[in-house]
Design a protein around this motif. Structure first.
Motif, PDB file in Angstrom:
ATOM      1  N   ALA A 131       0.814  -1.216   0.000  1.00  0.00           N
ATOM      2  CA  ALA A 131       0.000   0.000   0.000  1.00  0.00           C
ATOM      3  C   ALA A 131       0.849   1.269   0.000  1.00  0.00           C
ATOM      4  CB  ALA A 131      -0.943   0.003   1.197  1.00  0.00           C
ATOM      5  N   THR A 132       2.124   1.179   0.331  1.00  0.00           N
ATOM      6  CA  THR A 132       2.999   2.352   0.332  1.00  0.00           C
ATOM      7  C   THR A 132       3.012   3.018  -1.039  1.00  0.00           C
ATOM      8  OG1 THR A 132       4.396   1.320   2.012  1.00  0.00           O
ATOM      9  CG2 THR A 132       5.350   3.163   0.804  1.00  0.00           C
ATOM     10  N   GLY A 133       3.361   2.253  -2.056  1.00  0.00           N
ATOM     11  CA  GLY A 133       3.391   2.796  -3.410  1.00  0.00           C
ATOM     12  C   GLY A 133       2.014   3.219  -3.897  1.00  0.00           C
ATOM     13  N   PHE A 134       1.013   2.432  -3.543  1.00  0.00           N
ATOM     14  CA  PHE A 134      -0.365   2.727  -3.941  1.00  0.00           C
ATOM     15  C   PHE A 134      -0.809   4.082  -3.392  1.00  0.00           C
ATOM     16  CE2 PHE A 134      -4.933   2.376  -2.892  1.00  0.00           C
ATOM     17  CZ  PHE A 134      -5.449   2.248  -4.174  1.00  0.00           C
ATOM     18  N   CYS A 135      -0.542   4.324  -2.113  1.00  0.00           N
ATOM     19  CA  CYS A 135      -0.968   5.583  -1.485  1.00  0.00           C
ATOM     20  C   CYS A 135      -0.207   6.781  -2.049  1.00  0.00           C
ATOM     21  CB  CYS A 135      -0.781   5.510   0.028  1.00  0.00           C
ATOM     22  SG  CYS A 135      -1.962   4.402   0.814  1.00  0.00           S
ATOM     23  N   ILE A 136       1.078   6.599  -2.302  1.00  0.00           N
ATOM     24  CA  ILE A 136       1.852   7.698  -2.881  1.00  0.00           C
ATOM     25  C   ILE A 136       1.334   8.009  -4.281  1.00  0.00           C
ATOM     26  CG2 ILE A 136       4.129   8.373  -3.731  1.00  0.00           C
ATOM     27  CD1 ILE A 136       5.320   6.856  -1.334  1.00  0.00           C
ATOM     28  N   ARG A 137       1.103   6.989  -5.070  1.00  0.00           N
ATOM     29  CA  ARG A 137       0.624   7.164  -6.448  1.00  0.00           C
ATOM     30  C   ARG A 137      -0.733   7.852  -6.485  1.00  0.00           C
ATOM     31  NH1 ARG A 137      -0.065   7.994 -11.467  1.00  0.00           N
ATOM     32  NH2 ARG A 137      -0.455   6.316 -12.920  1.00  0.00           N
ATOM     33  N   ARG A 138      -1.620   7.467  -5.578  1.00  0.00           N
ATOM     34  CA  ARG A 138      -2.977   8.027  -5.557  1.00  0.00           C
ATOM     35  C   ARG A 138      -3.064   9.362  -4.827  1.00  0.00           C
ATOM     36  NH1 ARG A 138      -7.783   4.637  -6.216  1.00  0.00           N
ATOM     37  NH2 ARG A 138      -8.587   6.613  -5.498  1.00  0.00           N
ATOM     38  N   GLY A 139      -1.983   9.791  -4.185  1.00  0.00           N
ATOM     39  CA  GLY A 139      -2.030  11.029  -3.415  1.00  0.00           C
ATOM     40  C   GLY A 139      -2.833  10.865  -2.146  1.00  0.00           C
ATOM     41  N   SER A 140      -2.849   9.646  -1.594  1.00  0.00           N
ATOM     42  CA  SER A 140      -3.648   9.344  -0.407  1.00  0.00           C
ATOM     43  C   SER A 140      -2.817   9.354   0.871  1.00  0.00           C
ATOM     44  CB  SER A 140      -4.293   7.960  -0.558  1.00  0.00           C
ATOM     45  OG  SER A 140      -5.086   7.905  -1.692  1.00  0.00           O
ATOM     46  N   MET A 141      -1.713  10.065   0.832  1.00  0.00           N
ATOM     47  CA  MET A 141      -0.878  10.125   2.026  1.00  0.00           C
ATOM     48  C   MET A 141      -1.550  10.992   3.075  1.00  0.00           C
ATOM     49  SD  MET A 141       2.797  10.614   0.175  1.00  0.00           S
ATOM     50  CE  MET A 141       2.224  12.039  -0.693  1.00  0.00           C
ATOM     51  N   LEU A 142      -1.132  10.823   4.307  1.00  0.00           N
ATOM     52  CA  LEU A 142      -1.689  11.598   5.404  1.00  0.00           C
ATOM     53  C   LEU A 142      -1.317  13.070   5.218  1.00  0.00           C
ATOM     54  CD1 LEU A 142      -3.186  11.456   8.077  1.00  0.00           C
ATOM     55  CD2 LEU A 142      -1.005  11.120   9.195  1.00  0.00           C
ATOM     56  N   GLN A 143      -2.321  13.914   5.127  1.00  0.00           N
ATOM     57  CA  GLN A 143      -2.084  15.339   4.985  1.00  0.00           C
ATOM     58  C   GLN A 143      -3.295  16.097   5.514  1.00  0.00           C
ATOM     59  OE1 GLN A 143      -1.313  15.693   0.834  1.00  0.00           O
ATOM     60  NE2 GLN A 143      -3.420  15.482   0.223  1.00  0.00           N
TER      61      GLN A 143
END
Length: 172
Positions: free
Chosen positions: A62-74
């Motif tokens: 999910a690390t790459g998936f979240c970075i790609r989708r812009g779903s990081m904690l912000q």
């Protein structure tokens, strides 16, 4: 140069497909374990360990998936108060920091996996080599590096085109 449809599909859905498979496996195996435990009063030793390993793998993938989708904690509420150029800069800086974190973590994760490979330890219930579990970390961080760089490049390209949709969100 035209990219084959299969490669486009992999680029867009690889991590998501893997995550769905892990989720289905976890649900089916745990349901099977509950049935075996309560219906036959004879629990199996391996389902909890299997599900734990699937969960760890899914978290790392999910690390790459979240970075790609812009779903990081912000904190979107604060970020959206700024004008578009500042928001874009914050988005790109966040992605670069995520890539930097993955780069920093990749080598120690690789070393842990290598040590587990040298030791040859097996998991207690499934008798699976533990290095397979530890392999999830370097692959997850590598995915984060690749997807992060890809996301930064695509975001910069979209900024040049003037596309507002991609800032802080999914890049197709």
């Amino acid at each position: 140069m035209k990219v084959p449809k299969f490669l486009k599909w992999l680029d867009r859905y690889l991590e998501e497909a893997i995550l769905v498979i892990f989720l289905i496996l976890i649900a089916c195996v745990m349901m099977f374990q509950v049935i075996i435990r309560y219906a036959f009063k004879n629990p199996l030793p391996w389902p909890e360990e299997f599900c734990r390993y699937c969960f760890v793998w899914s978290a790392m993938i999910a690390t790459g998936f979240c970075i790609r989708r812009g779903s990081m904690l912000q904190v979107d509420v604060v970020i959206k108060l700024f004008p578009r150029p500042v928001t874009a800069a914050i988005d790109i800086i966040g992605k670069i920091l995520a890539v930097a974190f993955c780069c920093i973590m990749f080598l120690p994760a690789w070393e842990v996996m290598q040590n587990a490979l040298k030791i040859g330890q097996l998991s207690p219930a499934m008798q699976m080599p533990t290095w397979l579990l530890y392999l999830s970390a370097p692959l997850g961080f590598l995915s984060g590096i690749v997807r992060g760089i890809q996301s930064v490049i695509l975001t910069c390209m979209e900024l040049k085109k003037g596309n507002k949709k991609t800032i802080g969100g999914d890049i197709a």
